[in-house]
Design a protein around this motif. Structure first.
Motif, mmCIF file in Angstrom:
data_model
loop_
_atom_site.group_PDB
_atom_site.id
_atom_site.type_symbol
_atom_site.label_atom_id
_atom_site.label_comp_id
_atom_site.label_asym_id
_atom_site.label_seq_id
_atom_site.Cartn_x
_atom_site.Cartn_y
_atom_site.Cartn_z
ATOM 1 N N ARG A 11 25.176 -82.256 24.564
ATOM 2 C CA ARG A 11 24.243 -83.359 24.313
ATOM 3 C C ARG A 11 24.242 -83.753 22.840
ATOM 4 O O ARG A 11 24.465 -82.920 21.962
ATOM 5 C CB ARG A 11 22.820 -82.965 24.690
ATOM 6 C CG ARG A 11 22.657 -82.455 26.097
ATOM 7 C CD ARG A 11 22.968 -83.516 27.144
ATOM 8 N NE ARG A 11 23.020 -82.908 28.468
ATOM 9 C CZ ARG A 11 23.594 -83.482 29.512
ATOM 10 N NH1 ARG A 11 24.182 -84.655 29.408
ATOM 11 N NH2 ARG A 11 23.610 -82.882 30.676
ATOM 12 N N PHE A 29 18.366 -98.033 14.897
ATOM 13 C CA PHE A 29 17.261 -97.406 14.158
ATOM 14 C C PHE A 29 17.758 -96.137 13.500
ATOM 15 O O PHE A 29 18.498 -95.371 14.105
ATOM 16 C CB PHE A 29 16.125 -97.070 15.120
ATOM 17 C CG PHE A 29 15.151 -96.080 14.544
ATOM 18 C CD1 PHE A 29 14.331 -96.448 13.489
ATOM 19 C CD2 PHE A 29 15.067 -94.790 15.040
ATOM 20 C CE1 PHE A 29 13.445 -95.536 12.934
ATOM 21 C CE2 PHE A 29 14.183 -93.868 14.500
ATOM 22 C CZ PHE A 29 13.367 -94.244 13.447
ATOM 23 N N TYR A 55 16.286 -85.989 34.808
ATOM 24 C CA TYR A 55 16.977 -86.406 33.586
ATOM 25 C C TYR A 55 18.483 -86.348 33.860
ATOM 26 O O TYR A 55 18.995 -85.312 34.295
ATOM 27 C CB TYR A 55 16.690 -85.436 32.433
ATOM 28 C CG TYR A 55 15.358 -85.576 31.753
ATOM 29 C CD1 TYR A 55 14.428 -86.540 32.129
ATOM 30 C CD2 TYR A 55 15.028 -84.731 30.699
ATOM 31 C CE1 TYR A 55 13.211 -86.645 31.480
ATOM 32 C CE2 TYR A 55 13.807 -84.828 30.052
ATOM 33 C CZ TYR A 55 12.901 -85.781 30.443
ATOM 34 O OH TYR A 55 11.692 -85.873 29.807
ATOM 35 N N GLY A 64 22.298 -87.159 32.043
ATOM 36 C CA GLY A 64 22.966 -87.439 30.780
ATOM 37 C C GLY A 64 24.476 -87.395 30.956
ATOM 38 O O GLY A 64 24.987 -86.753 31.872
ATOM 39 N N ARG A 99 9.838 -93.079 29.800
ATOM 40 C CA ARG A 99 11.028 -93.795 30.267
ATOM 41 C C ARG A 99 10.818 -94.339 31.663
ATOM 42 O O ARG A 99 11.757 -94.508 32.425
ATOM 43 C CB ARG A 99 12.249 -92.864 30.226
ATOM 44 C CG ARG A 99 12.576 -92.368 28.832
ATOM 45 C CD ARG A 99 13.815 -91.495 28.819
ATOM 46 N NE ARG A 99 14.050 -90.991 27.491
ATOM 47 C CZ ARG A 99 13.632 -89.806 27.057
ATOM 48 N NH1 ARG A 99 12.954 -89.006 27.865
ATOM 49 N NH2 ARG A 99 13.882 -89.417 25.824
ATOM 50 N N LEU A 135 18.720 -86.016 21.772
ATOM 51 C CA LEU A 135 18.320 -85.533 23.085
ATOM 52 C C LEU A 135 18.159 -84.017 23.080
ATOM 53 O O LEU A 135 17.239 -83.475 23.701
ATOM 54 C CB LEU A 135 19.356 -85.965 24.126
ATOM 55 C CG LEU A 135 19.090 -85.563 25.571
ATOM 56 C CD1 LEU A 135 17.734 -86.066 26.049
ATOM 57 C CD2 LEU A 135 20.199 -86.085 26.483
ATOM 58 N N LYS A 159 17.973 -81.958 34.145
ATOM 59 C CA LYS A 159 16.943 -81.139 34.778
ATOM 60 C C LYS A 159 16.063 -81.981 35.693
ATOM 61 O O LYS A 159 15.995 -83.197 35.578
ATOM 62 C CB LYS A 159 16.100 -80.419 33.732
ATOM 63 C CG LYS A 159 15.303 -81.319 32.818
ATOM 64 C CD LYS A 159 14.394 -80.448 31.936
ATOM 65 C CE LYS A 159 13.525 -81.306 31.036
ATOM 66 N NZ LYS A 159 12.500 -80.528 30.358
ATOM 67 N N LEU A 166 11.514 -96.439 20.438
ATOM 68 C CA LEU A 166 11.094 -96.344 19.047
ATOM 69 C C LEU A 166 9.627 -96.719 18.905
ATOM 70 O O LEU A 166 8.882 -96.102 18.133
ATOM 71 C CB LEU A 166 11.974 -97.248 18.181
ATOM 72 C CG LEU A 166 11.679 -97.255 16.685
ATOM 73 C CD1 LEU A 166 11.761 -95.858 16.098
ATOM 74 C CD2 LEU A 166 12.647 -98.184 15.961
ATOM 75 N N LYS A 184 21.994 -76.039 29.059
ATOM 76 C CA LYS A 184 21.439 -77.354 29.411
ATOM 77 C C LYS A 184 21.581 -78.370 28.289
ATOM 78 O O LYS A 184 21.559 -79.564 28.544
ATOM 79 C CB LYS A 184 19.959 -77.221 29.763
ATOM 80 C CG LYS A 184 19.739 -76.888 31.215
ATOM 81 C CD LYS A 184 18.278 -77.030 31.582
ATOM 82 C CE LYS A 184 18.026 -76.467 32.960
ATOM 83 N NZ LYS A 184 16.629 -76.095 33.149
ATOM 84 N N GLU A 208 7.439 -93.844 19.723
ATOM 85 C CA GLU A 208 7.497 -92.824 18.669
ATOM 86 C C GLU A 208 6.692 -93.250 17.437
ATOM 87 O O GLU A 208 5.911 -92.464 16.880
ATOM 88 C CB GLU A 208 8.965 -92.605 18.304
ATOM 89 C CG GLU A 208 9.191 -91.473 17.349
ATOM 90 C CD GLU A 208 10.680 -91.289 17.058
ATOM 91 O OE1 GLU A 208 10.989 -90.946 15.922
ATOM 92 O OE2 GLU A 208 11.507 -91.491 17.968
ATOM 93 N N PHE A 265 21.789 -91.345 28.218
ATOM 94 C CA PHE A 265 20.759 -90.469 28.764
ATOM 95 C C PHE A 265 19.666 -91.325 29.367
ATOM 96 O O PHE A 265 19.265 -92.328 28.791
ATOM 97 C CB PHE A 265 20.170 -89.600 27.651
ATOM 98 C CG PHE A 265 18.847 -88.983 28.023
ATOM 99 C CD1 PHE A 265 18.786 -88.012 28.999
ATOM 100 C CD2 PHE A 265 17.675 -89.413 27.418
ATOM 101 C CE1 PHE A 265 17.562 -87.463 29.369
ATOM 102 C CE2 PHE A 265 16.454 -88.868 27.770
ATOM 103 C CZ PHE A 265 16.389 -87.890 28.750
ATOM 104 N N ARG A 299 16.112 -86.414 12.047
ATOM 105 C CA ARG A 299 17.239 -87.317 11.794
ATOM 106 C C ARG A 299 17.837 -87.042 10.426
ATOM 107 O O ARG A 299 18.398 -87.917 9.792
ATOM 108 C CB ARG A 299 16.774 -88.769 11.896
ATOM 109 C CG ARG A 299 16.246 -89.132 13.264
ATOM 110 C CD ARG A 299 15.868 -90.594 13.349
ATOM 111 N NE ARG A 299 15.307 -90.886 14.654
ATOM 112 C CZ ARG A 299 14.004 -90.865 14.925
ATOM 113 N NH1 ARG A 299 13.135 -90.589 13.985
ATOM 114 N NH2 ARG A 299 13.571 -91.140 16.146
ATOM 115 N N LEU A 327 14.925 -82.089 24.417
ATOM 116 C CA LEU A 327 14.990 -81.175 25.562
ATOM 117 C C LEU A 327 14.530 -79.770 25.186
ATOM 118 O O LEU A 327 13.855 -79.099 25.968
ATOM 119 C CB LEU A 327 16.421 -81.126 26.116
ATOM 120 C CG LEU A 327 16.916 -82.400 26.807
ATOM 121 C CD1 LEU A 327 18.400 -82.272 27.150
ATOM 122 C CD2 LEU A 327 16.098 -82.690 28.062
#
Lengths: 644, 644
Positions: free
Chosen positions: B141, B314, A302, A304, A181, B145, A287, A145, B137, A148, A314, B181, B149
């Motif tokens: 999910r 969040f 990645y 998940g 990440r 995510l 991926k 967060l 892919k 972001e 993930f 969101r 992606l």
């Protein structure tokens, strides 16, 4: 040449809120290049011994190198140097991703951060302009967060951000700093940032890195790509690392019987096959990812989880080390849970290795009755009980309850728990070990015992591939040949991977002469293949001198008693342990030119390394009292301070 | 004028994998504009009655309007029309954010999606070019995510994405589609997307929207900003919505005794004050957010949890409706948990209202012994036990265990549970209610009973502010004046907010004449303030006709028995219930020009609305057999099909 080859430094004084710029001396560039080389050199010069790692006198040095941000493969990594709050000694920490190349694009090759801000700030550097900004809105937030919100705040989506989470803010000694990440994982970079009220460093810009001979450099880059495509490790899409990333190590290590299980009580398990890279890829791969461009290897993945109780988890990763620390070490063979734990550590800003290994230690203590549910706040800390690890990790990051105990790391936990638990507290010098049992690959004895940041698998050499895969070495042997193997792998990694720098997974496919071509044409400084190893040795001696100045001596170069006293047997392995660490240290010191009694680099070695100016910091009377600590005869001083 | 005012449509046939383009007739634009107007019109025209909402014959119509993507405030929203899998009738669904403006920038004003793809795909529309791309892919999910992606996959960071999570893929009838969101929350848009193997729609581009009279439009926009700054609701930073967002409603509703608690068993609680907007702001606000630009109101909020067991949670939101459905409705007064539940629903792709209300229904059934732990899979579903809601939500989204039951919504649960539970299954026509007890604000009787998508608070008028805040209305009165209040608020919202469209929170600060200026200068079509209400009425009649064609009649316009039979008392409220819904319907139908016996719009009303072409679809012999279903005398046909 009037241009700056490399070494434009931004210095930020958080106490004063001021900035200044410096240029690294070209002789220093020649001697140590950037990254871990420049960082260790500056750290040695600028830090007085004995300072508090979490006090305002500690510094953070973020460094790139001459290859960073160029067209060379695997060039985005960042190296940070500081004094570690986990170990009290030297620390470098490395992260992939593109933070390094974005920093260089900002117009600086390195950033030195000193002092302590009065209230939470973040540092924003873009195209030569540095500002400190109020971080109160992101203080308290997780790392995902935070990144972001900062991007939104700056309207700078392309910025790269390295930031701390709750763990760093609360000075957890193995708190990490996270970019995207990926982690500056080891040794507590995040805690040092937290101690300075520094939530994040944000970098971006459009500056191009200097390249001395562009045409020749391009040819060398092309050659490196060809070599990468020619290597069984790195070939795009097909090489071992390309297809499986670092988790490829899991099956290798488990088969070799060096994959630690239940806090190094076992080293091979049929269950561990459920954690293999092939299983990861088959069930969880989203991926392949190039963590920085250009990189043809794409060892990052990645992963998940689509179904079951962990659905939605993930992570970029887990890497092998996390499959060790949250896998076998805690008796957990559920990949989905490891993916979720990995992501949780990233968001909280925790090193997955130290966290998992510390928890494994707590689990063994729990199973042995050294601690009880009364100590753990009710947690049923048996090996394999992964559910309780989630809440424990949160408590570690928030420094509360039993988490505040585990958050101090294995060394301090053993001091607190007593009852002989220090014999199986799996750390060296306070740094929790990487995932390789040295009883089954004796080169790792030296890596862990002598490694510059303590018991890590990265800093002090990486002999294990040669030991477990080839026929050249008897992996159980403690003979002299192991010293050379460790030193050679160490020296190459230190310079080529950490000072030029090139990602070690990419560099695994690139030969020495190509490496020398790359760095020579990028800098205009002639660096031979032989020089690469010399430079690695030089940097390693700087690191060692930093530690010796902090009081590290031969007696500190040791291993957890478990490796020295408990024998290991399984299938083809019978009653192996580390038989004679003293003999191994003798061999290694002799090879390195370190004093056999003390483990301090000799004045002769320092002179050979062009580091004679350091000698008087430790060796008495070397410079006739002109240097700090120098006084009467050519013998090493005693500890300058007690190690923390 | 040869330019296209509005109405460039992209039609995507997922079965064939083909695209076509169409232009909406200018007369239709004049009559209904875009958004909910265009969507309902196209849906009525293109869908045969009785089709399966989750079959390939259903369509999804994503629409913008003439104000979308312009410089008008609050212009980014998207409206989607389809037949609802939750209710079996008409559905529109609205989401904020910038999906609408990005869609318009892609070169299309609306997208019609029909058929069913053979395997998971997503639709990408950029600058007039549409492609269907493999979604394997991202299938499986979560929505967060998935968005990340897809942006990486397309190298299009600025794209706006509306996508489904596990719930939509598994056809949960109240699955949402999420952009950023924000949710196309109500009625199962996500399930319809899932039924078509459509994981996401992705839009971006650089096309500018048509504006007929740019100078005059700019003046109207400026005027609208001035009015917004002059309103106590919307003034930047200070207005009620600006400072507190929709959660401002919580204290108002709780004080008025219309805030539903424990499945509408109570309507006011001192504990509910812990959920107030001031508490939210004080303890959890990260920042005020304009969900689309330009918006001076910024009613959207980022909330995050810094400490305690929910640390790290969040969400953008929760909105008032979620503070209802996961707050009082389930007996939960912990804001941090609501923030986490809100985020979880977003990621799973679930409507927070239907999810929370369905769970509240299950809780009441559990407490009454109608269901037991054997039914719930061991969950201790007492009111207030919020911990079990997290796992239940996952099970709803993954359509497993007891989650598969709750995921069917209140109506089907009551059918399954029996034992009189349907009396307190809080839905109308299968749609779980918004958070306002109509026993304390009788205008809501008509909103819920007659609303075009069932028991929602948005579609059928919004009298409650006038009822609980001003002095003009007696909120307990069921007199005729409520009909006009409901119809007026409905008509304005339908056209101005949902067809022009402007966000309803922004539009709360903009007067009718300014609204007419905005739409007139944008389109070049003269729209008076009076026309705004006429247009809203027209669109509402289209929606009603859609439902009547599906078999909806007066007998379906009713409320849960709880409102009709259980009286409510608390403090100043004594023994109130809905006394005479029949009388209220009589008044309302009379005002609307709907047949008193059947609730079908009369042929006269349809003619007045310029919708006489619809008449024969329901009224017999109206068009002498030339229209479908027309045959012998001017009486309504019986149901064309059974409602699902």
């Amino acid at each position: 040449m009037s241009e700056i080859i490399f070494g434009k430094i931004l210095r930020a004084d958080l106490s004063k809120g001021t900035f200044s710029q410096e240029i690294v001396d070209k002789r220093d560039v020649r001697d140590v290049m950037g990254g871990r080389g420049l960082g260790s050199l500056l750290l040695y010069r600028e830090l007085a011994s004995g300072i508090d790692p979490l006090g305002p006198d500690n510094k953070l040095i973020f460094s790139t190198g001459p290859l960073t941000g160029t067209t060379a493969p695997g060039n985005g990594k960042i190296i940070v140097n500081t004094k570690s709050p986990l170990t009290g000694i030297y620390l470098f920490s490395v992260s992939g991703g593109d933070f390094g190349s974005r920093l260089r694009a900002s117009g600086y090759d390195a950033v030195i951060i000193e002092g302590k801000a009065k209230s939470p700030v973040y540092l924003y550097v873009k195209d030569g302009v540095a500002t400190l900004r109020d971080a109160s809105k992101v203080w308290g937030r997780g790392t995902q967060l935070t990144q972001e919100l900062i991007k939104e705040d700056l309207h700078d989506d392309g910025a790269s951000i390295s930031c701390i989470g709750p763990a760093g803010e609360r000075l957890v000694p193995y708190a990490a700093s996270i970019n995207e990440r990926r982690a500056l994982g080891r040794g507590g970079i995040g805690a040092v940032m937290g101690s300075k009220n520094l939530k994040a460093i944000v970098v971006n810009g459009s500056q191009k890195p200097f390249v001395a001979y562009p045409d020749e450099f391009s040819r060398a880059v092309k050659q490196s790509f060809l070599q990468i495509q020619d290597s069984p490790l790195t070939k795009s899409g097909k090489g071992l690392f390309s297809r499986l990333g670092s988790p490829a190590m899991l099956d290798l290590m488990n088969e070799a019987g060096v994959y630690p299980i239940k806090n190094y009580q076992e080293v091979r398990s049929s269950e561990a096959r459920r954690l293999s890279a092939e299983e990861l890829r088959k069930h969880y791969l989203i991926k392949d990812v190039a963590c920085s461009t250009p990189c043809p290897v794409r060892c990052s993945k990645y992963y998940g989880v689509k179904d079951g109780p962990r659905a939605g988890a993930f992570s970029e990763g887990p890497e092998y080390e996390t499959l060790y620390s949250f896998g076998g070490m805690i008796g957990n063979y559920d990949l989905a849970s490891i993916i979720e734990l990995d992501a949780l550590c990233d968001d909280l800003g925790l090193d997955t290795i130290s966290a998992g290994v510390s928890i494994a230690f707590a689990m063994e203590c729990f199973e042995r009755g050294i601690i009880t549910k009364q100590d753990t706040g009710g947690l049923d800390l048996r090996f394999g009980n992964v559910d309780c690890v989630f809440s424990l990790l949160r408590d570690i990051a928030f420094n509360r309850g039993f988490g505040a105990v585990v958050g101090q790391g294995s060394r301090h936990m053993a001091e607190q728990f007593g009852q002989g638990s220090e014999a199986f507290a799996m750390h060296c010098k306070g740094m929790e070990l990487g995932g390789y049992d040295p009883r089954g690959a004796k080169g790792m004895v030296l890596v862990f015992a002598v490694g510059p940041r303590g018991g890590c698998h990265h800093g002090g050499g990486f002999p294990i591939i040669a030991e477990v895969m080839g026929n050249k070495y008897d992996r159980f042997s403690e003979e002299e040949e192991k010293s050379a193997l460790v030193a050679n792998t160490r020296n190459r990694r230190v310079s080529f991977c950490d000072a030029f720098p090139m990602c070690s997974f990419t560099a695994a496919g690139v030969g020495d002469s190509c490496a020398s071509e790359l760095i020579s044409t990028a800098t205009g400084i002639e660096i031979t293949a032989k020089n690469i190893y010399e430079m690695g040795e030089r940097i390693s001696n700087i690191e060692r001198m930093f530690n010796c100045r902090e009081g590290i001596r031969r007696e500190n170069d040791t291993l957890p008693q478990r490796f020295l006293k408990e024998t290991l047997s399984c299938d083809d392995i019978t009653d192996t342990k580390v038989e004679n660490i003293d003999k191994m240290l003798d061999d290694y010191y002799a090879l390195l030119g370190w004093d056999l009694n003390t483990g301090v680099p000799t004045p002769e070695k320092l002179k050979e390394m062009n580091l004679d100016w350091m000698t008087g910091d430790i060796w008495l009377d070397y410079s006739a009292g002109k240097r700090r600590n120098g006084c009467s005869s050519c013998q090493p001083l005693d500890m300058v301070t007690e190690i923390e």
